[in-house]
Motif scaffolding. Structure first.
Motif, PDB file in Angstrom:
ATOM      1  N   LYS A 142      -5.513  -3.190  -4.551  1.00 43.15           N
ATOM      2  CA  LYS A 142      -5.598  -1.756  -4.228  1.00 43.15           C
ATOM      3  C   LYS A 142      -7.015  -1.312  -4.497  1.00 43.15           C
ATOM      4  O   LYS A 142      -7.408  -1.067  -5.638  1.00 43.15           O
ATOM      5  CB  LYS A 142      -4.604  -0.955  -5.067  1.00 43.15           C
TER       6      LYS A 142
ATOM      7  N   LEU B 284      -5.275   2.325 -10.140  1.00 55.35           N
ATOM      8  CA  LEU B 284      -5.338   1.205  -9.198  1.00 55.35           C
ATOM      9  C   LEU B 284      -5.479  -0.102  -9.986  1.00 55.35           C
ATOM     10  O   LEU B 284      -6.520  -0.773  -9.963  1.00 55.35           O
ATOM     11  CB  LEU B 284      -6.516   1.385  -8.236  1.00 55.35           C
TER      12      LEU B 284
ATOM     13  N   LYS C 141       0.635   8.667  -1.647  1.00 60.03           N
ATOM     14  CA  LYS C 141      -0.347   8.302  -2.673  1.00 60.03           C
ATOM     15  C   LYS C 141      -1.536   9.251  -2.535  1.00 60.03           C
ATOM     16  O   LYS C 141      -2.485   8.976  -1.791  1.00 60.03           O
ATOM     17  CB  LYS C 141      -0.785   6.848  -2.484  1.00 60.03           C
TER      18      LYS C 141
ATOM     19  N   ASP D 140      -5.359   2.937  -0.112  1.00 60.21           N
ATOM     20  CA  ASP D 140      -4.435   2.777  -1.238  1.00 60.21           C
ATOM     21  C   ASP D 140      -4.216   4.092  -1.984  1.00 60.21           C
ATOM     22  O   ASP D 140      -3.225   4.250  -2.691  1.00 60.21           O
ATOM     23  CB  ASP D 140      -4.986   1.729  -2.210  1.00 60.21           C
TER      24      ASP D 140
ATOM     25  N   ASN E 189       0.809  -1.203   0.000  1.00 56.00           N
ATOM     26  CA  ASN E 189       0.000   0.000   0.000  1.00 56.00           C
ATOM     27  C   ASN E 189       0.852   1.266   0.000  1.00 56.00           C
ATOM     28  O   ASN E 189       0.370   2.348  -0.267  1.00 56.00           O
ATOM     29  CB  ASN E 189      -0.927   0.017   1.219  1.00 56.00           C
TER      30      ASN E 189
END
Length: 813
Positions: free
Chosen positions: A578, A573, A743, A713, A4
């Motif tokens: 994710k 993703l 992220k 994620d 992640n």
């Protein structure tokens, strides 16, 4: 969990700064504000025309004057009568003539002659009209005054007038009478433009010297080229006729002054010649009387026959001796005249009387300097460095002349002695001539010398008198003053052009100033220039007001934008593991819950099993938007009062969409998130659902989002156009740059598409916040940190009721 932590494969570098001055921005701005732009241009042109209508115009008059050099073009023959007339042999200095033309003395004479200190005007409703040529009367000052004075003169029939000096003082009189006023005695005389029905005339009187200085500042004098003798004279004034009259009078008085100066020089020369004629006449009379006595004493009747041989032998020598003695006498006279004159400022030396070229040139130079001193005193004061320098130069030349005169005198005396020696030698050859005859010849020689000198002076006097009577000015008027009918100021075309440009620029300046002073996120460049975080999507303004903006088979702009956002997320993703998306923002009222709900619906429409977590535990809004009961939810589950399946409820909008309500608001949300059960809860959700969407608290207010990030994620950071501050981007930047949230991506919310500032999928700059305001753009966070979005609770309750009604209808169907 390490997976992640991997970075999102997105270009995260900051883009180059985009200037707000670009063609796209310019064109879209014009299209958006063209009514205001047109109105601004029209207003600018109207103001420009008003300025032109009520501004007093300034006119320009011009004239050309030729300055003649009296030494140029003359004959070189010393016997030429016209050449000998040039007693004033100085050359014209154009720069000095310019200073004379610009002198205060000359302008004062112009002001006096034209009565410029008095101005006349008619006051209209919005503008005054100045009069000069067509004034109905002349306001003449008898007493000199240095005060400013204003009055109004009313014409009362053919014979009377009234002067209004103040509301309480009115002076009545007849034309031509002497009137006592606050400025002294005045006389009012009718002009040929007089009319008994004339309007009230405003008369203003200014002191003479300030008036002259004012015209001196307005006047320009220049030569068209270096070395040219022509002068271009210009003058600007509010009245064209007055400017023309001032220039013509200035040139007339300048020529008159020039003639007066030359006549003065001629008169000084004549005075000197008259003085010498008187003295030489007495000496000649004395010599003639001695000859008469000598003849009577020696009974001489005719000496011609007796002295024929002697005169023949001595004639050549005697002529030389006579000439030299004349020159010697003139040198003595000029030397005595120069030494005995006390005030040499007006001294003029007769240069043409001497035959010595060098000495004559020195005397000519001396005369030139004397004239320059007189001219300089008109322009400067006596203590001026220029005047002092000229006086010093004059004294040096005077000393040089005296030295040259003494030297010439010695040389002439030596020549006379030599000629006399020659004459004595000749006389030795005529020893037989009787002594009486020799004495008579001496008398005759003295008589001839005095007579030649007397005749010479008479000739020069007549020539000087002719010069004086025929003197003309060294200046010639090439072009009299002339003024164009069009004013030089204001410039109509320039003013209208400037008004047009100013009118066109004002809206852009206003927009740019507002953009520069605005602290909100307005354009795409505001984000790109201040953050390296990528923009994942843009969501437009929800003009419908429905919190559920996405439905099946919907083709609205906002539905397509959510579908585009879904596609972007699917590309980002790609790993099936994710699947957890966290939605947060900097503060309340940025549409975080609105984005979370509609994004979850959009993902569910694609056939994916989606769960939406209402993890804004402090101010939950998702349940109200969807019309759900949140009395049983996550806060019940985490303390063991509800099981996993009880808190996951259908949304009522999409079969694949489920909701986890927040439950009762806990006193310690952050501590609940830190429990081990929360991690287990997320692990179970990952295994049961394709996508998990977390609606969490604003990260700029509380730390809940940072605590939940380890389960996500990707973080969707909501930025609302026209609402989010630019400085608040630093919150996301810090999280991203320090690695706390690597992220992360921006979603721009509430983008208006009707402002003309194109951005992405119709992302437009919004200068009017609130137009088309829809549900979901703020839910009133309190959190004890201050009041955010107060006033939205009632609206939100209405929208919640609307959502509940919509959900019940779907259940019934």
């Amino acid at each position: 969990m390490e997976d992640n932590r991997s970075e999102i494969v997105v270009e995260n570098k900051k883009r180059p700064d985009e200037s707000i001055f670009n063609l796209k921005w310019f064109l879209t701005t014009i299209l958006a504000i063209w009514p205001w732009l047109l109105a601004s241009i029209v207003i600018g042109l109207i103001l420009g025309n008003i300025y032109l209508r009520y501004t007093t115009p300034i006119y320009s008059a011009a004239a050309e004057l030729l300055i003649n050099d009296s030494k140029k073009g003359g004959s070189s023959n010393q016997d030429d009568l016209l050449q000998t007339l040039k007693m004033n042999t100085n050359r014209i200095n154009v720069e000095n003539e310019i200073e004379i033309l610009k002198s205060r003395t000359l302008m004062l004479e112009v002001a006096k002659e034209l009565n410029l200190q008095v101005s006349y005007s008619i006051i209209g409703k919005l503008k005054k009209a100045n009069l000069f040529t067509y004034k109905p009367f002349d306001f003449l000052l008898i007493d000199t005054s240095e005060k400013f004075y204003t009055c109004n003169v009313s014409v009362i029939g053919e014979n009377n007038f009234a002067i209004l000096e103040s509301p309480s003082k009115v002076i009545r009189g007849k034309w031509g009478d002497t009137i006592n006023t606050n400025i002294g005695r005045v006389v009012l005389l009718k002009t040929k433009y007089f009319s008994p029905i004339s309007s009230q005339i405003t008369v203003k009187v200014a002191p003479l010297i300030p008036t002259a200085k004012q015209y001196m500042r307005r006047m320009t004098i220049s030569a068209p080229s270096k070395g040219a003798s022509c002068l271009n004279i210009g003058l600007s004034d509010e009245i064209a006729d007055r400017a023309v009259e001032v220039l013509n009078t200035l040139m007339k008085l300048y020529k008159k002054s020039n003639v007066t100066t030359r006549n003065m020089i001629a008169q000084k020369t004549m005075d000197f010649i008259d003085q010498r004629l008187n003295f030489v006449g007495k000496e000649l009379s004395g010599v003639e009387g001695e000859i008469e006595i000598f003849k009577q004493k020696n009974n001489i009747a005719d000496m011609g026959a007796q002295s024929t041989a002697l005169v023949s032998a001595k004639s050549t020598t005697q002529e030389k001796l006579s000439d030299m003695e004349v020159q010697l006498e003139m040198v003595k006279n000029v030397s005595n005249y120069l030494q005995n004159t006390i005030n040499d400022k007006a001294l003029i030396l007769p240069a043409s009387l001497l035959q010595n070229p060098g000495l004559a040139q020195l005397m000519t130079t001396f005369n030139s300097v004397v004239v320059e001193i007189q001219k300089s005193e008109l322009v400067y004061t006596k203590d001026n460095p220029v005047t002092k320098m000229l006086i010093k130069q004059k004294d040096q030349i005077k000393n040089n002349i005296l030295s040259s005169l003494e030297s010439t005198k010695r040389e002439t005396q030596l020549q006379v002695s030599q000629i006399r020696s020659q004459l004595n030698n000749i006389q030795g050859l005529v020893k037989d001539v009787p002594s009486v005859e020799r004495l008579y010849l001496d008398f005759s020689r003295r008589q001839a010398t005095k007579q030649d000198l007397y005749v010479f002076l008479l000739k020069k006097r007549e020539e000087t008198a002719i010069e004086k009577e025929s003197t003309v000015a060294d200046a010639v008027i090439i072009d009299p003053a002339f003024s164009d009918a069009r004013p030089i100021s204001p410039n109509h075309s320039r003013i209208l052009m400037m008004s047009l440009i100013a009118g066109a620029l004002v809206p852009f300046i206003f927009i740019l100033a507002r953009r520069g002073l605005n602290i909100k996120i307005i354009s795409k460049s505001d984000i790109v220039k201040n953050s390296a975080i990528p923009i994942i999507g843009e969501i437009g303004n929800n003009v419908s007001g429905d919190p559920i903006a996405v439905e099946k088979n919907s083709r609205t702009l906002i539905s397509e934008q959510f579908r585009a956002l879904r596609t972007n997320l699917q590309y980002m993703l790609t790993d099936k593991d994710k699947k957890v998306l966290m939605v947060t923002s900097s503060m309340s009222n940025e549409g975080k819950s609105f984005i979370a709900v509609n994004l979850a619906i959009t993902l569910a429409m694609s056939g994916k099993k989606v769960v939406l977590l209402e993890f804004d535990l402090r101010k939950p809004r998702v349940s109200k938007m969807l019309g759900l009961d949140n009395s049983n939810g996550y806060s019940n589950f985490i303390i063991g009062k509800a099981n996993y399946h009880d808190i996951i409820v259908p949304s009522g909008f999409e079969d694949n969409l489920y909701i986890v309500p927040s439950g009762p608001i806990p006193p310690n949300p952050a501590e609940l998130i830190l429990l081990k059960e929360t991690e287990d809860f997320y692990q179970r959700l990952r295994s049961d659902f394709d996508y998990v969407v977390i609606d969490t608290s604003p990260i700029g207010l509380v730390t809940d989002a940072q605590l939940l990030y380890k389960y996500a994620d990707i973080t969707l950071y909501i930025v609302r156009q026209g609402h989010t501050n630019k400085q608040q981007l630093n919150i996301a930047n810090e999280l991203y740059e320090t690695g706390k949230m690597p992220k992360i991506g921006f979603i721009v919310n509430d983008v208006l598409a009707n402002r003309g500032f194109a951005y992405g999928y119709g992302y437009e700059e919004n200068y009017g916040y609130g137009s088309g305001y829809g549900y979901g753009y703020g839910y009133g966070y309190g959190y004890g940190y201050g009041s955010y979005g107060s006033g939205y609770y009632v609206e939100n309750n209405k929208q919640a009721t609307k959502g509940l009604f919509k959900r019940k209808n779907r259940d019934n169907s």
